[in-house]
Design a protein around this motif. Sequence first.
Motif, mmCIF file in Angstrom:
data_model
loop_
_atom_site.group_PDB
_atom_site.id
_atom_site.type_symbol
_atom_site.label_atom_id
_atom_site.label_comp_id
_atom_site.label_asym_id
_atom_site.label_seq_id
_atom_site.Cartn_x
_atom_site.Cartn_y
_atom_site.Cartn_z
ATOM 1 N N THR A 24 0.879 -1.176 0.000
ATOM 2 C CA THR A 24 0.000 0.000 0.000
ATOM 3 C C THR A 24 0.915 1.224 0.000
ATOM 4 O O THR A 24 2.134 1.073 0.140
ATOM 5 N N CYS A 26 1.561 3.104 2.322
ATOM 6 C CA CYS A 26 2.209 3.235 3.632
ATOM 7 C C CYS A 26 2.777 1.929 4.175
ATOM 8 O O CYS A 26 3.186 1.872 5.334
ATOM 9 N N THR A 48 6.583 0.482 7.682
ATOM 10 C CA THR A 48 5.312 1.194 7.655
ATOM 11 C C THR A 48 5.507 2.681 7.896
ATOM 12 O O THR A 48 6.475 3.103 8.527
ATOM 13 N N ILE A 49 4.602 3.459 7.383
ATOM 14 C CA ILE A 49 4.495 4.879 7.708
ATOM 15 C C ILE A 49 3.208 4.984 8.505
ATOM 16 O O ILE A 49 2.117 4.706 7.994
ATOM 17 N N ASP A 50 3.337 5.348 9.778
ATOM 18 C CA ASP A 50 2.193 5.319 10.685
ATOM 19 C C ASP A 50 1.557 6.676 10.955
ATOM 20 O O ASP A 50 0.343 6.766 11.104
ATOM 21 N N TYR A 51 2.381 7.719 11.083
ATOM 22 C CA TYR A 51 1.880 9.031 11.480
ATOM 23 C C TYR A 51 2.496 10.124 10.636
ATOM 24 O O TYR A 51 3.538 9.963 10.031
ATOM 25 N N GLN A 52 1.839 11.255 10.684
ATOM 26 C CA GLN A 52 2.320 12.452 10.009
ATOM 27 C C GLN A 52 2.966 13.349 11.062
ATOM 28 O O GLN A 52 2.417 13.543 12.137
ATOM 29 N N LEU A 65 -2.419 11.184 6.922
ATOM 30 C CA LEU A 65 -2.312 10.280 8.056
ATOM 31 C C LEU A 65 -2.607 11.037 9.340
ATOM 32 O O LEU A 65 -2.514 12.262 9.377
#
Length: 99
Positions: A24, A26, A48-52, A65
Amino acid sequence: MSVYNQVCPACRSRLRIRTSEGQTPCFRSVYYECTSLVCGAKFAGSQTIDYQLSPSGLDKPLLQLPLAPHMERMRALRFSQPATDQQDLFEESAHEHSA
């Protein structure tokens, strides 16, 4: 191939990312290989990219995010401070230099 800043759990040599597959926007599946010729262990993991941490400069970003929890706390703290009539030191300094 890129060398990753992670170490091999078997021998503590550096790991190399052999390949990765985007699942995906992220989430990526990542495949690692130990750079030690003697060890040569291989691993699979994920990224993963979890937060902004800061907002995009785009008017309509493709994905937004949630804000990182510590950033949310800092933001809430900043807005919960009582209003004061005290002048901002930096604002005052800027006026002195422009005069």
